[in-house]
Design a protein around this motif. Structure first.
Motif, PDB file in Angstrom:
ATOM      1  N   SER A 183      20.134  -2.607  12.865  1.00  0.00           N
ATOM      2  CA  SER A 183      21.451  -2.265  12.326  1.00  0.00           C
ATOM      3  C   SER A 183      21.521  -2.345  10.803  1.00  0.00           C
ATOM      4  N   VAL A 184      20.446  -2.788  10.166  1.00  0.00           N
ATOM      5  CA  VAL A 184      20.421  -2.956   8.718  1.00  0.00           C
ATOM      6  C   VAL A 184      19.483  -1.915   8.106  1.00  0.00           C
ATOM      7  N   THR A 185      19.867  -1.372   6.974  1.00  0.00           N
ATOM      8  CA  THR A 185      18.992  -0.439   6.282  1.00  0.00           C
ATOM      9  C   THR A 185      17.711  -1.155   5.907  1.00  0.00           C
ATOM     10  N   SER A 186      16.586  -0.544   6.190  1.00  0.00           N
ATOM     11  CA  SER A 186      15.314  -1.206   5.914  1.00  0.00           C
ATOM     12  C   SER A 186      15.004  -1.195   4.419  1.00  0.00           C
ATOM     13  N   ILE A 187      14.261  -2.169   3.999  1.00  0.00           N
ATOM     14  CA  ILE A 187      13.855  -2.301   2.604  1.00  0.00           C
ATOM     15  C   ILE A 187      12.623  -1.427   2.405  1.00  0.00           C
ATOM     16  N   PRO A 188      12.623  -0.608   1.377  1.00  0.00           N
ATOM     17  CA  PRO A 188      11.461   0.272   1.170  1.00  0.00           C
ATOM     18  C   PRO A 188      10.205  -0.534   0.856  1.00  0.00           C
ATOM     19  N   ALA A 189       9.080   0.042   1.198  1.00  0.00           N
ATOM     20  CA  ALA A 189       7.792  -0.594   0.912  1.00  0.00           C
ATOM     21  C   ALA A 189       7.601  -0.697  -0.595  1.00  0.00           C
ATOM     22  N   PRO A 190       6.892  -1.721  -1.050  1.00  0.00           N
ATOM     23  CA  PRO A 190       6.629  -1.832  -2.488  1.00  0.00           C
ATOM     24  C   PRO A 190       5.906  -0.590  -3.009  1.00  0.00           C
ATOM     25  N   ARG A 191       6.212  -0.219  -4.245  1.00  0.00           N
ATOM     26  CA  ARG A 191       5.525   0.898  -4.870  1.00  0.00           C
ATOM     27  C   ARG A 191       5.333   0.589  -6.334  1.00  0.00           C
ATOM     28  N   GLY A 192       4.572   1.388  -6.995  1.00  0.00           N
ATOM     29  CA  GLY A 192       4.296   1.177  -8.411  1.00  0.00           C
ATOM     30  C   GLY A 192       3.629  -0.172  -8.650  1.00  0.00           C
ATOM     31  N   LEU A 193       4.110  -0.894  -9.658  1.00  0.00           N
ATOM     32  CA  LEU A 193       3.507  -2.188  -9.988  1.00  0.00           C
ATOM     33  C   LEU A 193       3.764  -3.241  -8.915  1.00  0.00           C
ATOM     34  N   GLU A 194       4.869  -3.132  -8.172  1.00  0.00           N
ATOM     35  CA  GLU A 194       5.090  -4.053  -7.048  1.00  0.00           C
ATOM     36  C   GLU A 194       3.955  -3.916  -6.037  1.00  0.00           C
ATOM     37  N   LYS A 195       3.597  -2.692  -5.699  1.00  0.00           N
ATOM     38  CA  LYS A 195       2.505  -2.464  -4.747  1.00  0.00           C
ATOM     39  C   LYS A 195       1.190  -2.991  -5.317  1.00  0.00           C
ATOM     40  N   LYS A 196       0.964  -2.734  -6.609  1.00  0.00           N
ATOM     41  CA  LYS A 196      -0.253  -3.234  -7.244  1.00  0.00           C
ATOM     42  C   LYS A 196      -0.316  -4.763  -7.157  1.00  0.00           C
ATOM     43  N   LEU A 197       0.819  -5.423  -7.393  1.00  0.00           N
ATOM     44  CA  LEU A 197       0.865  -6.888  -7.309  1.00  0.00           C
ATOM     45  C   LEU A 197       0.586  -7.366  -5.891  1.00  0.00           C
ATOM     46  N   VAL A 198       1.247  -6.763  -4.926  1.00  0.00           N
ATOM     47  CA  VAL A 198       1.044  -7.160  -3.528  1.00  0.00           C
ATOM     48  C   VAL A 198      -0.412  -6.972  -3.132  1.00  0.00           C
ATOM     49  N   ASP A 199      -0.990  -5.813  -3.466  1.00  0.00           N
ATOM     50  CA  ASP A 199      -2.387  -5.539  -3.118  1.00  0.00           C
ATOM     51  C   ASP A 199      -3.336  -6.497  -3.832  1.00  0.00           C
ATOM     52  N   ASP A 200      -3.067  -6.755  -5.112  1.00  0.00           N
ATOM     53  CA  ASP A 200      -3.931  -7.622  -5.910  1.00  0.00           C
ATOM     54  C   ASP A 200      -3.921  -9.059  -5.405  1.00  0.00           C
ATOM     55  N   ALA A 201      -2.760  -9.538  -5.008  1.00  0.00           N
ATOM     56  CA  ALA A 201      -2.613 -10.958  -4.665  1.00  0.00           C
ATOM     57  C   ALA A 201      -2.845 -11.256  -3.184  1.00  0.00           C
ATOM     58  N   LYS A 202      -3.241 -10.283  -2.397  1.00  0.00           N
ATOM     59  CA  LYS A 202      -3.455 -10.516  -0.958  1.00  0.00           C
ATOM     60  C   LYS A 202      -4.458 -11.623  -0.682  1.00  0.00           C
ATOM     61  N   ASP A 203      -5.418 -11.780  -1.558  1.00  0.00           N
ATOM     62  CA  ASP A 203      -6.423 -12.823  -1.359  1.00  0.00           C
ATOM     63  C   ASP A 203      -6.031 -14.144  -2.020  1.00  0.00           C
ATOM     64  N   GLY A 204      -4.785 -14.240  -2.504  1.00  0.00           N
ATOM     65  CA  GLY A 204      -4.293 -15.485  -3.090  1.00  0.00           C
ATOM     66  C   GLY A 204      -4.618 -15.664  -4.551  1.00  0.00           C
TER      67      GLY A 204
END
Length: 199
Positions: free
Chosen positions: A22-43
């Motif tokens: 019932s809630v609008t979903s939050i878009p997937a990270p993109r741009g630098l947010e995606k880069k940060l998420v991908d970069d930090a996956k290994d901690g």
């Protein structure tokens, strides 16, 4: 490269849990947010600096991250330069914290988590001050890291191979006696009115 528990906080902020139907979903990270998420996956951060990652996690638009990081580096520079003049590592780490409180950290506010806002306003909290101390301490003291607990964040460095805690919310927080520092009033100030020193 500096790695920090704060990276994990950034990841948690950027990776919201799935929204109910019932809630609008939050878009997937993109741009630098995606880069940060991908970069930090290994901690740890491999392709982004801790400062840039903090700017992204603070919500700085991609186009402004480089400018805001440069502004933060310029704001930290006087404190770093002052600390560089000191030979003894313990005294240098302490001098850095005191200088940051004289130049960058002006007013404690529990909600002042965004790194760019600290640089613009001087308002800081435990999270933002710990992160900026860690950024400033790189190259001045050994192994600067941000430490995060359920109710608080602080910095930890090594001096002569031994860990030293840095309570960045106060001018006198370098290697401070926590039992003396963490009074009930101080804890309420930094962690909220329902938090006890034991927590």
């Amino acid at each position: 490269m500096l790695a920090s528990a704060l990276v994990l906080i950034a990841l948690q902020a950027l990776q919201a849990p799935p929204a109910p139907a019932s809630v609008t979903s939050i878009p997937a990270p993109r741009g630098l947010e995606k880069k940060l998420v991908d970069d930090a996956k290994d901690g740890k951060l491999d392709s982004m600096s801790l400062l840039d990652a903090a700017m992204v996690a603070s919500g700085v638009p991609d186009a402004d991250v480089a400018t805001e990081s440069a502004r933060a580096k310029a704001a930290l520079a006087p404190a770093i330069n002052r600390a560089k003049q000191i030979a003894d590592a313990h005294t240098r780490g302490d001098a850095l914290l005191r200088a940051l409180h004289e130049t960058v950290f002006r007013t404690y506010r529990t909600t002042a988590t965004e790194i760019d806002d600290v640089v613009h306003s001087g308002d800081y909290n435990c999270l933002s001050s710990a992160l900026l101390y860690v950024v400033a301490a790189n190259g001045l003291v050994d192994d600067p890291r941000a430490m995060v607990t359920k109710h608080h964040a602080f910095a930890r460095v090594k001096v002569n191979g031994k860990p030293v805690d840095v309570e960045t919310t106060t001018t006198y927080g370098f290697d401070a006696d926590r039992k003396k520092l963490m009074t009930a009033d101080y804890v309420k100030k930094i962690a909220g009115p329902d938090t006890t020193p034991a927590e």
